[in-house]
Design a protein around this motif. Sequence first.
Motif, PDB file in Angstrom:
ATOM      1  N   TYR A 109       9.122  -9.687   0.729  1.00  0.00           N
ATOM      2  CA  TYR A 109       8.954  -9.115  -0.609  1.00  0.00           C
ATOM      3  C   TYR A 109       9.409 -10.121  -1.649  1.00  0.00           C
ATOM      4  CZ  TYR A 109      14.001  -8.006  -0.751  1.00  0.00           C
ATOM      5  OH  TYR A 109      15.358  -8.079  -0.749  1.00  0.00           O
TER       6      TYR A 109
ATOM      7  N   ASN B 270       1.679  -2.026   0.770  1.00  0.00           N
ATOM      8  CA  ASN B 270       3.070  -1.582   0.821  1.00  0.00           C
ATOM      9  C   ASN B 270       3.477  -1.098  -0.573  1.00  0.00           C
ATOM     10  OD1 ASN B 270       2.689  -3.922   2.843  1.00  0.00           O
ATOM     11  ND2 ASN B 270       4.473  -2.834   3.601  1.00  0.00           N
TER      12      ASN B 270
ATOM     13  N   PRO C 251       1.728   2.770  -1.114  1.00  0.00           N
ATOM     14  CA  PRO C 251       0.836   1.954  -0.289  1.00  0.00           C
ATOM     15  C   PRO C 251      -0.588   2.496  -0.353  1.00  0.00           C
ATOM     16  CG  PRO C 251       2.832   2.502   0.912  1.00  0.00           C
ATOM     17  CD  PRO C 251       2.854   3.302  -0.356  1.00  0.00           C
TER      18      PRO C 251
ATOM     19  N   ASN D 137       6.355  -5.485  -2.264  1.00  0.00           N
ATOM     20  CA  ASN D 137       6.625  -5.540  -0.827  1.00  0.00           C
ATOM     21  C   ASN D 137       5.345  -5.905  -0.095  1.00  0.00           C
ATOM     22  OD1 ASN D 137       9.465  -4.343  -0.805  1.00  0.00           O
ATOM     23  ND2 ASN D 137       8.324  -2.845  -1.986  1.00  0.00           N
ATOM     24  N   GLY D 138       5.394  -6.936   0.717  1.00  0.00           N
ATOM     25  CA  GLY D 138       4.201  -7.348   1.453  1.00  0.00           C
ATOM     26  C   GLY D 138       3.348  -8.278   0.621  1.00  0.00           C
TER      27      GLY D 138
END
Length: 176
Positions: free
Chosen positions: A60, A80, A110, A132-133
Amino acid sequence: MPLASEDENPMIPYKHPMPQDALPDIVIPDALSENDPRMWVQQTETVFFRPLCLNVSQGYWMNLLKVTKSGVLSRHRHPNPVHGFVLKGRWHYLEHDWEATEGSYVYEPPGETHTLVVPEDVDEMITYFQVNGCMNYVDPDGNNIGYEDVFTKIDMCRAHFEKVGLGADYVKNFIR
């Protein structure tokens, strides 16, 4: 978090060393400051980000996104969750009827796909994001046309910091 008991002196710091492999804290005083424009990584003519934490082990990144001109920023999908907090200005997504204004918190679940727009009467927008991701850039039909992840962010920072005279390794201040 419970308060210290009356029997305990709360002003005594922890007496033992931190775990041997613990990474150091990241503290960025006055992260919104414009005193050193070299901290803002330019992505386009009007889009900049200031890295705060680039977490390679969990994939992240946390940054401040700054947009200095109104218009459509990007259409993207998140696999995410994403968290955002608007610090200055406002923005919205074409796909939703809400507007994120100064002081707004935004949670993006997500699977969400959206097109970020800064309204015409906004001269500057700054939002704190935790992504995130990755972010998958898509066309209106959802076809993938690019992506960003913590590693592409690091590469952008490395190139930027080298270009502005801080050295490519300056990015290590933000990597955990």
